[in-house]
Design a protein around this motif. Structure first.
Motif, PDB file in Angstrom:
ATOM      1  N   LEU A 172      -1.879 -33.049  70.820  1.00 42.17           N
ATOM      2  CA  LEU A 172      -1.726 -33.518  69.447  1.00 42.17           C
ATOM      3  C   LEU A 172      -1.103 -32.419  68.579  1.00 42.17           C
ATOM      4  O   LEU A 172      -0.219 -32.686  67.756  1.00 42.17           O
ATOM      5  CB  LEU A 172      -3.091 -33.915  68.897  1.00 42.17           C
ATOM      6  N   LEU A 173      -1.546 -31.186  68.779  1.00 48.62           N
ATOM      7  CA  LEU A 173      -0.988 -30.048  68.050  1.00 48.62           C
ATOM      8  C   LEU A 173       0.476 -29.837  68.413  1.00 48.62           C
ATOM      9  O   LEU A 173       1.318 -29.581  67.536  1.00 48.62           O
ATOM     10  CB  LEU A 173      -1.815 -28.793  68.365  1.00 48.62           C
ATOM     11  N   VAL A 174       0.801 -29.966  69.698  1.00 45.41           N
ATOM     12  CA  VAL A 174       2.191 -29.810  70.147  1.00 45.41           C
ATOM     13  C   VAL A 174       3.071 -30.889  69.526  1.00 45.41           C
ATOM     14  O   VAL A 174       4.196 -30.618  69.072  1.00 45.41           O
ATOM     15  CB  VAL A 174       2.268 -29.846  71.683  1.00 45.41           C
ATOM     16  N   PHE A 175       2.577 -32.117  69.498  1.00 43.62           N
ATOM     17  CA  PHE A 175       3.342 -33.214  68.896  1.00 43.62           C
ATOM     18  C   PHE A 175       3.617 -32.939  67.419  1.00 43.62           C
ATOM     19  O   PHE A 175       4.723 -33.187  66.925  1.00 43.62           O
ATOM     20  CB  PHE A 175       2.571 -34.526  69.049  1.00 43.62           C
ATOM     21  N   ASN A 176       2.619 -32.418  66.715  1.00 44.92           N
ATOM     22  CA  ASN A 176       2.792 -32.119  65.295  1.00 44.92           C
ATOM     23  C   ASN A 176       3.875 -31.057  65.082  1.00 44.92           C
ATOM     24  O   ASN A 176       4.714 -31.166  64.175  1.00 44.92           O
ATOM     25  CB  ASN A 176       1.459 -31.643  64.705  1.00 44.92           C
ATOM     26  N   ILE A 177       3.877 -30.025  65.923  1.00 43.91           N
ATOM     27  CA  ILE A 177       4.887 -28.972  65.818  1.00 43.91           C
ATOM     28  C   ILE A 177       6.275 -29.520  66.141  1.00 43.91           C
ATOM     29  O   ILE A 177       7.266 -29.198  65.463  1.00 43.91           O
ATOM     30  CB  ILE A 177       4.523 -27.800  66.749  1.00 43.91           C
ATOM     31  N   LEU A 178       6.370 -30.362  67.158  1.00 46.04           N
ATOM     32  CA  LEU A 178       7.660 -30.964  67.505  1.00 46.04           C
ATOM     33  C   LEU A 178       8.173 -31.862  66.382  1.00 46.04           C
ATOM     34  O   LEU A 178       9.379 -31.895  66.098  1.00 46.04           O
ATOM     35  CB  LEU A 178       7.527 -31.763  68.804  1.00 46.04           C
ATOM     36  N   PHE A 179       7.268 -32.589  65.749  1.00 48.69           N
ATOM     37  CA  PHE A 179       7.665 -33.425  64.612  1.00 48.69           C
ATOM     38  C   PHE A 179       8.247 -32.575  63.482  1.00 48.69           C
ATOM     39  O   PHE A 179       9.261 -32.930  62.875  1.00 48.69           O
ATOM     40  CB  PHE A 179       6.465 -34.216  64.099  1.00 48.69           C
ATOM     41  N   ASN A 180       7.623 -31.433  63.221  1.00 40.99           N
ATOM     42  CA  ASN A 180       8.132 -30.553  62.166  1.00 40.99           C
ATOM     43  C   ASN A 180       9.515 -30.015  62.524  1.00 40.99           C
ATOM     44  O   ASN A 180      10.395 -29.909  61.655  1.00 40.99           O
ATOM     45  CB  ASN A 180       7.155 -29.405  61.942  1.00 40.99           C
ATOM     46  N   GLU A 181       9.725 -29.679  63.795  1.00 42.45           N
ATOM     47  CA  GLU A 181      11.042 -29.205  64.220  1.00 42.45           C
ATOM     48  C   GLU A 181      12.082 -30.317  64.083  1.00 42.45           C
ATOM     49  O   GLU A 181      13.234 -30.053  63.724  1.00 42.45           O
ATOM     50  CB  GLU A 181      10.978 -28.704  65.668  1.00 42.45           C
ATOM     51  N   TYR A 182      11.692 -31.532  64.389  1.00 44.41           N
ATOM     52  CA  TYR A 182      12.600 -32.670  64.209  1.00 44.41           C
ATOM     53  C   TYR A 182      13.010 -32.817  62.746  1.00 44.41           C
ATOM     54  O   TYR A 182      14.192 -33.028  62.437  1.00 44.41           O
ATOM     55  CB  TYR A 182      11.918 -33.947  64.700  1.00 44.41           C
ATOM     56  N   CYS A 183      12.047 -32.667  61.835  1.00 48.16           N
ATOM     57  CA  CYS A 183      12.355 -32.779  60.403  1.00 48.16           C
ATOM     58  C   CYS A 183      13.299 -31.669  59.954  1.00 48.16           C
ATOM     59  O   CYS A 183      14.169 -31.889  59.094  1.00 48.16           O
ATOM     60  CB  CYS A 183      11.068 -32.731  59.573  1.00 48.16           C
ATOM     61  N   LYS A 184      13.143 -30.474  60.529  1.00 46.15           N
ATOM     62  CA  LYS A 184      14.046 -29.379  60.183  1.00 46.15           C
ATOM     63  C   LYS A 184      15.483 -29.700  60.569  1.00 46.15           C
ATOM     64  O   LYS A 184      16.428 -29.317  59.875  1.00 46.15           O
ATOM     65  CB  LYS A 184      13.605 -28.094  60.889  1.00 46.15           C
ATOM     66  N   VAL A 185      15.643 -30.396  61.680  1.00 51.88           N
ATOM     67  CA  VAL A 185      16.988 -30.728  62.149  1.00 51.88           C
ATOM     68  C   VAL A 185      17.534 -31.958  61.434  1.00 51.88           C
ATOM     69  O   VAL A 185      18.707 -32.000  61.041  1.00 51.88           O
ATOM     70  CB  VAL A 185      16.977 -30.957  63.677  1.00 51.88           C
ATOM     71  N   ARG A 186      16.681 -32.960  61.227  1.00 52.18           N
ATOM     72  CA  ARG A 186      17.151 -34.249  60.706  1.00 52.18           C
ATOM     73  C   ARG A 186      17.291 -34.281  59.193  1.00 52.18           C
ATOM     74  O   ARG A 186      18.254 -34.852  58.650  1.00 52.18           O
ATOM     75  CB  ARG A 186      16.174 -35.357  61.152  1.00 52.18           C
TER      76      ARG A 186
END
Length: 643
Positions: free
Chosen positions: A573-587
């Motif tokens: 769940l923590l990994v998913f949250n971090i990946l979501f934040n990285e996606y927002c940085k790119v998108r």
């Protein structure tokens, strides 16, 4: 031992009572015409300060809460049109809190609180009737009920992530529309240039700017060089102050006997003629500093450059201009009202060093003073401080918590214990944060709308000085509102699973805050500048950190409760949250740092279709520094400066 139920109810009743008294008093005071400078300064400045005032005897002396209902009918389009995108971002931040904690409150009250309360728990908690009966502290070690908490953690995490994605996407869309279709702002046609080399032929910065941009950009229009002559600002403020004293002196003849006595002991002894002569001397000094020869001596390697095309602005701001990357550095110009002229005179490389210093200072301040988990820890024995901070041996009296240094030392030596230590500290301080939200929300927002300090000053001015028609118009305090509300979201998210009874209180917090700040935007605060929503990525980052902290805390808490399976299950769940934040940085994030060429070209095409291409008089004059503009003094003895 935590706060008992009676204590929490008493605290809630006291804060709610104070809030109702303050809001009732505000609803009556707002209807009085004499309080318009305090409660309607924005409307007064717009020329409709009397709107909404009632005749005497028509409910003007009775409390009413209709204004709260009215603010919830205000649409987002109205907020955007009247106050700009930054104001809408703040309003959507409150709406985010309302949406988030409405759902979380339902889950917390209907699922988590009963699960905690009906657990076997500890006998000492049950005997004391403590509020910990409703927290995860009451769940026994190794209990399968902890999987209910894990399920709720997953649900709340995905719900917050869904809301964050939805908000980021919507605010990004509105930012693009705002840049594309809304008013032609001066900063859309202007860039800021720093690190300007001197012209090899004439030895001036302005000459180099003009030659370079006229050669490389077809739509280059003009430039405004920056000068380091801050003394003019002080002189202009002095001239304005003297002019006000002269006008006030002349108005004393119309005052009553008490006001004449007041002026007798304050400004009566000051002769008008002497003041006018002093004003002329100050103006002469200003004229000398504004002369062309003096300005050339005070040039700094920075300038505002204006173009006829938004497309060229985007190209110029985004591209490297010279082979040397630290020469002729270009960025988008700030909005004119958001320009700090003194800072422009500081070399940009030095500003970078200042930013590093501010970051270090803020980090140290956060570590040693404001982390909620450690700020509430009591001062412990002096020996513990000496163990981790040897210079403290010379100190006999501390502002600094020894338990904090002890915890930091243990964390550095045993980093794997950080989640469990965090979980232990968080679960022990739920009562403190419940009280904090009650106080800051109920009382804080009520005092914000009441404006007690300004109201007192207005009363004194009316009865002593006789000046009551000048509105108290200030800019909207983004710097204060955004951090406080973000902190409330942090507390709510971190404690969503730990102490679910905090969630309904937070819902009331955001509802009241939404009503108060809509009212303040409509009637009180002036929107002085608009960054087109650039606050949102920072807010998004705060909320992301809140979710991360919640998940790390729960990893430690499940470990303390002897449920390692739930701890390991939280890691994805923590990994998913971090990946979501990285996606927002790119998108999404690049749109807030840059202006798409596609949007700039479409905006230019709209200008061409409307026949307004190249109409830049406002953009050129907007970046003229204050000391280059004529002084607007109304005293009959003074003529405005002609620069």
């Amino acid at each position: 031992m935590g706060m008992d139920a009676e204590g929490l109810l008493a605290s809630a009743a006291i804060n709610l009572g104070l809030a109702l008294v303050a809001l009732s008093l505000f609803s009556m005071l707002k209807k009085q015409p004499g309080n318009a400078p305090v409660y309607r300064p924005r409307r007064m400045a717009a020329g409709d300060g009397g709107a909404g005032l009632l005749p005497l005897g028509h409910g003007r002396l009775t409390p009413s809460f209709r204004w709260i209902g009215a603010v919830f009918w205000l649409s987002e389009e109205d907020v955007l049109r009247r106050h700009g995108l930054d104001a809408l971002v703040v309003i959507r931040l409150f709406k985010f809190g309302i949406k988030c904690f409405t759902v979380c409150s339902i889950v917390g009250v209907l699922v988590l609180a009963p699960t905690n309360y009906t657990s076997e728990g500890r006998a000492d908690i049950r005997r004391s009737n403590s509020m910990e009966l409703f927290t995860v502290t009451n769940v026994t070690r190794g209990s399968n009920r902890l999987w209910v908490h894990f399920s709720c953690l997953c649900f709340i995490s995905f719900h917050v992530v869904y809301l964050l994605h939805k908000e980021y996407k919507e605010i990004t869309r509105r930012r693009i529309e705002h840049l594309k279709y809304h008013c032609k702002r001066p900063d859309q046609y202007t860039i800021l240039v720093q690190g300007i080399p001197r012209c090899p032929d004439h030895g001036t910065y302005g000459c180099y700017v003009d030659h370079f941009f006229s050669k490389h950009y077809q739509t280059y229009q003009s430039y405004q060089i920056v000068h380091d002559i801050g003394k003019i600002e002080a002189l202009q403020k002095l001239a304005s102050s003297i002019d006000k004293q002269i006008k006030r002196k002349r108005e004393t003849r119309k005052c009553n006997i008490w006001q004449r006595i007041w002026f007798k002991f304050t400004s009566e002894a000051i002769d008008i003629q002497r003041q006018e002569e002093k004003l002329k001397d100050v103006q002469q000094a200003i004229r000398l500093l504004q002369c062309e020869n003096m300005l050339k001596q005070k040039e700094v390697p920075a300038a505002f450059v204006t173009f006829k095309s938004r497309l060229d602005v985007a190209h110029a701001a985004e591209m490297q201009q010279l082979v040397n990357p630290i020469s002729l550095v270009t960025t988008y110009a700030p909005e004119p009202n958001d320009t700090i002229w003194k800072n422009l005179a500081i070399p940009f490389w030095r500003m970078a060093m200042y930013k590093i210093g501010v970051f270090v200072a803020a980090f140290l301040l956060t570590v040693f003073f404001t982390i909620p988990v450690t700020a509430v820890q009591g001062i412990v024995q002096f020996e513990k401080i000496k163990r981790w901070f040897p210079p403290a041996r010379a100190v006999q009296l501390i502002i600094l918590s020894g338990s904090l240094l002890d915890q930091l030392g243990e964390s550095f030596t045993h980093p794997k214990d950080i989640p469990s230590r965090l979980a232990s500290a968080v679960s022990a301080q739920s009562d403190f944060f419940i009280t904090y939200i009650l106080t800051n929300g109920m009382s804080g927002f009520s005092l914000e709308v009441l404006q007690f300090g300004l109201l007192t000053w207005q009363f004194l001015k009316v009865h002593l000085l006789g000046h009551s028609k000048e509105p108290y118009l200030y800019g909207f305090p983004y710097y204060r509102v955004v951090p406080i509300v973000s902190l409330a979201i942090l507390i709510g998210v971190v404690y969503a699973v730990v102490a679910p009874l905090l969630l309904p209180i937070l819902l009331i917090y955001f509802l009241l805050g939404y009503a108060v700040y809509i009212n303040q935007m409509e009637d009180v605060y002036e929107i002085t500048y608009d960054t087109c929503g650039q606050y949102w990525p920072r807010i998004h980052h705060y909320i992301f950190l809140s979710v991360t902290l919640m998940q790390i805390t729960m990893i430690g808490l499940f470990g303390l409760k002897s449920k390692p399976g739930a701890s390991f299950a939280t890691i994805p769940l923590l990994v998913f949250n971090i990946l979501f934040n990285e996606y927002c940085k790119v998108r999404f994030l690049p749109t807030f740092h840059h202006r798409p060429v596609q949007v700039a070209k479409q905006s230019d095409e709209l200008d061409e279709a409307e026949g307004t291409m190249g109409n830049l008089d406002d953009a050129i004059s907007a970046y003229m520094p204050p000391w280059m503009r004529p002084t607007n003094l109304e005293s009959s003895s003074v003529q405005p400066l002609n620069v």
